[in-house]
Design a protein around this motif. Sequence first.
Motif, PDB file in Angstrom:
ATOM      1  N   GLY A 147       0.805  -1.208   0.000  1.00  0.00           N
ATOM      2  CA  GLY A 147       0.000   0.000   0.000  1.00  0.00           C
ATOM      3  C   GLY A 147       0.838   1.257   0.000  1.00  0.00           C
ATOM      4  N   PRO A 148       0.204   2.427  -0.119  1.00  0.00           N
ATOM      5  CA  PRO A 148       0.942   3.695  -0.087  1.00  0.00           C
ATOM      6  C   PRO A 148       1.537   3.944   1.295  1.00  0.00           C
ATOM      7  CG  PRO A 148      -1.427   4.073  -0.040  1.00  0.00           C
ATOM      8  CD  PRO A 148      -1.242   2.615  -0.291  1.00  0.00           C
ATOM      9  N   GLU A 149       2.378   4.943   1.384  1.00  0.00           N
ATOM     10  CA  GLU A 149       3.095   5.242   2.613  1.00  0.00           C
ATOM     11  C   GLU A 149       2.151   5.431   3.795  1.00  0.00           C
ATOM     12  OE1 GLU A 149       6.364   5.500   4.928  1.00  0.00           O
ATOM     13  OE2 GLU A 149       6.370   5.135   2.754  1.00  0.00           O
ATOM     14  N   GLU A 150       0.989   6.009   3.538  1.00  0.00           N
ATOM     15  CA  GLU A 150       0.068   6.344   4.626  1.00  0.00           C
ATOM     16  C   GLU A 150      -0.527   5.117   5.312  1.00  0.00           C
ATOM     17  OE1 GLU A 150      -3.882   7.052   1.820  1.00  0.00           O
ATOM     18  OE2 GLU A 150      -2.620   8.741   2.394  1.00  0.00           O
ATOM     19  N   VAL A 151      -0.431   3.924   4.700  1.00  0.00           N
ATOM     20  CA  VAL A 151      -1.003   2.726   5.323  1.00  0.00           C
ATOM     21  C   VAL A 151       0.086   1.695   5.645  1.00  0.00           C
ATOM     22  CG1 VAL A 151      -3.270   3.026   4.274  1.00  0.00           C
ATOM     23  CG2 VAL A 151      -1.542   1.683   3.067  1.00  0.00           C
ATOM     24  N   ARG A 152       1.359   2.108   5.638  1.00  0.00           N
ATOM     25  CA  ARG A 152       2.437   1.157   5.911  1.00  0.00           C
ATOM     26  C   ARG A 152       2.407   0.645   7.354  1.00  0.00           C
ATOM     27  NH1 ARG A 152       6.240   1.011   1.682  1.00  0.00           N
ATOM     28  NH2 ARG A 152       4.908   1.149  -0.175  1.00  0.00           N
ATOM     29  N   ASP A 153       1.733   1.363   8.236  1.00  0.00           N
ATOM     30  CA  ASP A 153       1.596   0.911   9.636  1.00  0.00           C
ATOM     31  C   ASP A 153       0.143   0.576   9.971  1.00  0.00           C
ATOM     32  OD1 ASP A 153       4.333   1.282  10.212  1.00  0.00           O
ATOM     33  OD2 ASP A 153       4.001   3.431  10.516  1.00  0.00           O
ATOM     34  N   LEU A 154      -0.668   0.331   8.953  1.00  0.00           N
ATOM     35  CA  LEU A 154      -2.093   0.077   9.165  1.00  0.00           C
ATOM     36  C   LEU A 154      -2.306  -1.147  10.059  1.00  0.00           C
ATOM     37  CD1 LEU A 154      -5.075   0.767   8.355  1.00  0.00           C
ATOM     38  CD2 LEU A 154      -4.802  -0.906   6.514  1.00  0.00           C
ATOM     39  N   GLU A 155      -3.157  -1.003  11.062  1.00  0.00           N
ATOM     40  CA  GLU A 155      -3.531  -2.118  11.926  1.00  0.00           C
ATOM     41  C   GLU A 155      -4.958  -2.538  11.614  1.00  0.00           C
ATOM     42  OE1 GLU A 155      -1.139  -2.190  16.106  1.00  0.00           O
ATOM     43  OE2 GLU A 155      -2.832  -0.807  15.990  1.00  0.00           O
ATOM     44  N   LEU A 156      -5.109  -3.655  10.918  1.00  0.00           N
ATOM     45  CA  LEU A 156      -6.452  -4.202  10.737  1.00  0.00           C
ATOM     46  C   LEU A 156      -6.916  -4.879  12.018  1.00  0.00           C
ATOM     47  CD1 LEU A 156      -6.210  -5.741   7.139  1.00  0.00           C
ATOM     48  CD2 LEU A 156      -7.037  -3.480   7.830  1.00  0.00           C
ATOM     49  N   VAL A 157      -5.980  -5.360  12.792  1.00  0.00           N
ATOM     50  CA  VAL A 157      -6.259  -5.904  14.127  1.00  0.00           C
ATOM     51  C   VAL A 157      -5.133  -5.431  15.031  1.00  0.00           C
ATOM     52  CG1 VAL A 157      -5.060  -8.069  13.535  1.00  0.00           C
ATOM     53  CG2 VAL A 157      -6.674  -8.019  15.460  1.00  0.00           C
TER      54      VAL A 157
END
Length: 502
Positions: A355-365
């Motif tokens: 994904g793009p930089e803004e979601v590189r640390d995205l926590e789905l859980v």
Amino acid sequence: MSTPTADARLLFAGRPIREVVDELTQEIRELYTADEVPWVVGYSGGKDSTAVLQLVWTALRELPAEQRTKPVYVISTDTLVENPVVALWVTRSLESMRAAAAEQGLPIEPHRLTPELKDTFWVNLIGRGYPAPRPKFRWCTERMKIRPSNSFIRRVVRRHGEAILVLGIRKQESQARARAMARHEKRRVQERLSPNANLPNSLVYSPIEDWSNQEVWVFLEQVANAWGHSNTELKAMYMSASEDQECPLVVDNTTPSCGDSRFGCWTCTLVEKDKSMVAMVNNVEERKWMTPLMELRDKLDVTGEEEHKLRDFRRMNGSVQLFGERIIHGPYTQEARETWLRDLLEAQTWVRANGPEEVRDLELVTMEELHEIRRQWVFEKHEVEDSLPRIYRATTGEDFPGRPLDEHLTLGADEMDLLREACEGDDLLFSTARELLEVERKFRTMTRRSGLFEALERTVKNGFFENKEDAHAYALQKKKLRDQIADHLPLTDEEEDADAPA
């Protein structure tokens, strides 16, 4: 969302927008300064709540500093499974809001609310095994959205005695909303100020209740965002979420959606298809990273016999229950829950990598949810193999940051494999033997083992069937016997009187 093109005379009853806004902000100032009751503004990041907060912000900004004395709490509830694009938008908006309020000397306090750990989506679905929400088993909304906001409001009421909720509800949102608002109008304290039916000592103020959808957009397009967050970007987000270019954010159960699409939880199985997420992916090439989320959501949306294969034939308490002559299926099986976890972590890992930089640390859980899921699997469901760390390692390539549970377990992973092998593929026998061992371990260190035999008996009773078909036949036989007994019971006095001829 199409840009409003209607004759201006048809909007705001033909009045200039500046006149309407001046009148409303004056009303807000008068209500704000009338007492010491704090305000709580509901903010979803959508157009209606944005419009209301802009009106409140503008009104307060025009008050003398000595009159801006009581707090205005802005609350935004994040279910932790919100559409990631919307969640990111709201997070950034709250950050801008906090900075702008401090800079302008306004008593506005943004708060991001989340469900308690025990109430989150994944803790209930993957941890406890609740089946994906359905209209007749809608376990999610109360836990994830209503409880966090109500808890916050109750705390405000306890601290201050009262509270005024400022909401972006409108009569034209839906017939259900219009009927609800009409009922509350009969008990109004003053215009646009109604009692809250669900929370004592609180009132609801709805400044844009008579505005149309188009009037909201005209206001947002012509009046700059008060805390510096772009209304143009808000419009673009709406546009990307629908083929017909118009899609309101869903705020609660009575809020309508554009056609059948909606913003909200990306995991939602209460709608046939998440059209807003599909549109976002199809309309904006940079959002293709959301594809794994759509695929997982569609996997969750399984029904009928396919769903029954994923669920235990026993209820949460281990009993076998019937509806008519059909088994009422219980929670997801261990295998199904492990599959959901694997799919979820694989989606999260893929998004972070692609994904793009803004979601590189995205926590789905969240990590807190994973620890709670692990605890429930091992200590409440007696799945002492402790499979979560292995699944985490296999899907993320990283070690799970939790301490080993071996010292708390009757048998380690290798011993569990031997036990499974000894059960020769009989999953029911394996799970029963595993639970019996765990019951014994639990009582081993107790000074008084009161309840041990009852726990052992309950485990044996829940697992003594050969398979699902055997359990079904047993439940049908019990039902038949109960019906026969009921048919031969003597009538009560009331029943005899009812059967007597007139």
